[in-house]
Design an enzyme around this catalytic site. Structure first.
Site, short mmCIF file in Angstrom:
data_model
loop_
_atom_site.label_atom_id
_atom_site.label_comp_id
_atom_site.label_asym_id
_atom_site.label_seq_id
_atom_site.Cartn_x
_atom_site.Cartn_y
_atom_site.Cartn_z
N GLU A 32 55.56 74.51 50.52
CA GLU A 32 54.98 73.64 51.55
C GLU A 32 54.64 72.28 50.95
OE1 GLU A 32 51.55 75.48 53.35
OE2 GLU A 32 51.31 73.87 54.81
N GLU A 58 51.41 79.90 62.41
CA GLU A 58 50.00 80.27 62.67
C GLU A 58 49.50 79.56 63.93
OE1 GLU A 58 47.60 79.99 59.07
OE2 GLU A 58 48.75 81.63 58.17
N TYR A 118 46.90 87.48 53.25
CA TYR A 118 46.55 87.06 51.90
C TYR A 118 45.56 88.04 51.28
CZ TYR A 118 48.89 82.57 52.52
OH TYR A 118 49.84 81.60 52.69
N GLU A 121 54.28 84.83 54.69
CA GLU A 121 53.24 84.32 53.79
C GLU A 121 52.45 85.51 53.26
OE1 GLU A 121 50.76 80.99 54.96
OE2 GLU A 121 52.44 80.10 56.06
O1 AHR Z 1 49.84 78.90 52.22
C1 AHR Z 1 48.76 78.10 52.55
C2 AHR Z 1 48.43 78.14 54.04
O2 AHR Z 1 48.02 79.41 54.41
C3 AHR Z 1 49.57 77.84 54.98
O3 AHR Z 1 49.78 76.49 55.15
C4 AHR Z 1 49.10 78.47 56.25
O4 AHR Z 1 50.18 78.90 57.04
C5 AHR Z 1 48.22 79.61 55.79
O5 AHR Z 1 47.01 79.62 56.43
#
Ligand code: AHR
Length: 480
Positions: free
Chosen positions: A25, A171, A237, A293
């Site tokens: 990104e 998102e 995450y 992600e």
């Molecule tokens: O990877 C960092 C951020 O995490 C991304 O931009 C977003 O899609 C997510 O919240």
């Protein structure tokens, strides 16, 4: 004694190589400095793209790269990043720095060409228009002589790029517009209508999926938009503590190490939950689940811009990657792409750079060790092992077969252990292992502190093999 029992399944699914995909990104030093240094840089480059990073990514055979975001995708206007004159803008999501758009569509395509991977372009829904997205598809994929295509010719590319993977927003439940699933489902239907197919290149239209365990998002999207999508995404995450105080990348105790791995293992439940919903609306399994992600998210390294998400990467990250890949492999019937966040210098990066120096993180080595699974047939792999606190399995594994070679990958979370593998007959093996204290990591002065070495403690037996693994280790063994 730990035991891994392997069996072949009739009609076994193939592990899509795109599970070993990446994400880069416009965030911190991922693109700028990490990948793109500009043609005039003293750092060796091809068209401004770092040669060392390209070589490292080529060695991994990375199959697919997602770009330009992330959150950035929903404020990116692609015409700002093509042609001679590039528009300067503020990257409001990530550090408020000025983005000069010197890395744009053509530079991204050149990066993918150099690396030898497929591009996955994420279009802007949150602050973009249907026309803008439709023209981006036309710009990249059409072979006609429309004014939009002539713009591409003028910018140096006579041939279309034939980009297949198109993300429609990112998102959109959060940074991409704070939409409700009911609303996004309609917006998605509208936008995807104008993602046209040019020539033979049938597009893969990718809808924004849920945040972690938001099963309602999946339900609504499948109910209202399933016929219009080829894939639905999932973002998850691994945050050791809380979003407010995530925890250090390198300083943590053993309890937090285990807690991090417990949280990473949650991916299994998430995928099972979302897959069950998708199965109800799409029993044939036409629609892919893309975990586009995933990875560890820690507090940034001291002294770095908090908006740049720069963090170190240890054996703990390697364990998270290994456990996660074992989960993806086992769910490969529905999970057909995944993209680690992010390739260079951001979050669970596989590469870190500092000026002209570059290092490969423990996570890079896990990608390398798991390569034999790409496009291989999944083997069933039952693991019997101790359960650690909170239900964390002491051993995680997956197995596959390709060209007569059976590959088993193992994450041994805790102490050194012995295990047996049953269900295979082999005459020879090769093995590699990556291990160390959970906090062990590579630095620019000691870039090879954590690297895989040969695994010799394997004994072939009549029913398979007996193996000894060091504590906190990731292993790959290929049997022939
Ligand atoms: O990877 C960092 C951020 O995490 C991304 O931009 C977003 O899609 C997510 O919240």
């Amino acid at each position: 004694m730990n035991r891994i029992s392997i069996t072949r399944r009739a009609n076994a699914p193939t592990i899509n190589r795109n599970i070993y995909g990446h994400f880069s990104e416009h965030l911190g030093h991922c693109i700028y400095e990490g990948i793109f240094v500009g043609k005039d840089s003293p750092i060796p480059n091809i068209d401004g793209i770092r040669t060392d990073v390209v070589e490292a990514l080529r060695r991994l055979e990375i199959p697919v790269l997602r770009w330009p975001g992330g959150c950035f995708a929903d404020e990116y206007h692609w015409r700002d990043g093509v042609g001679e004159k590039r528009r300067r803008m503020v990257n409001t999501n990530w550090g408020g720095v000025v983005e000069d758009n010197s890395f744009g569509t053509h530079e991204f395509m050149q990066l993918c060409r150099l690396v030898g991977c497929q591009p996955y372009v994420n279009a802007n829904v949150g602050s973009g228009t249907v026309r803008e997205m439709a023209e981006w598809v036309e710009y990249l994929n059409s072979d006609g002589d429309s004014d939009t295509v002539k713009e591409r010719w003028a910018n140096g590319s006579r041939e279309p790029f034939n980009v297949k993977f198109w993300g429609i927003g990112n998102e959109n439940w959060g940074g991409g517009g704070n939409m409700r699933p009911e609303y996004y489902a309609d917006v998605y239907r509208q936008f995807q209508t104008f993602c046209r197919t040019y020539g033979e290149n049938r597009l893969h239209r990718i809808a924004c999926g849920p945040n972690g365990d938001d099963y309602n998002w999946t339900e609504v999207m499948m109910q209202r938009a399933a016929p219009f999508m080829d894939a639905l995404t999932l973002h998850y995450y691994t945050v050791p503590k809380t979003w407010e105080e995530k925890g250090s990348a390198t300083e943590f105790d053993y309890d937090l190490y285990l807690e991090t791995l417990r949280k990473a293992s949650y991916m299994d439940k998430l995928i099972a939950g979302h897959t069950a919903i998708m199965d109800r609306y799409d029993p044939e399994g036409r629609i892919d689940l893309f975990v586009d992600e995933w990875g560890c998210w820690f507090d940034v390294e001291e002294g770095t811009n908090p908006g740049f998400l720069y963090q170190q990467n240890t054996i703990r990250d390697a364990m998270v990657a290994a456990i996660t890949f074992n989960i993806f492999n086992r769910h490969c019937q529905r999970v057909r792409m995944a993209n680690i966040a992010q390739t260079v210098n951001v979050l669970q990066a596989i590469i870190l750079t500092e000026g002209e120096r570059m290092l490969l993180t423990p996570t890079y080595h896990v990608f390398d060790m798991y390569r034999p699974h790409m496009d291989a047939k999944l083997l069933d792999c039952a693991v019997e092992c101790a359960e650690l606190e909170g239900g964390l399995a002491a051993v995680s594994a997956s197995a596959s077969e390709k060209d007569g070679v059976v590959t088993v990958t193992i994450a041994n979370v805790d102490e050194a252990c012995k295990l047996t593998i049953g269900g295979i007959t082999a005459k020879e093996f090769t093995g590699r292992v990556l291990s160390g204290e959970p906090q062990a990591h590579n630095t620019f002065d000691k870039p090879d502190a954590v690297i895989p070495c040969e695994l010799t403690s394997v004994k072939l037996t009549a029913e398979g093999a007996e193996i000894e693994l060091p504590a906190h280790s990731v292993a790959v063994i290929s049997f022939k």
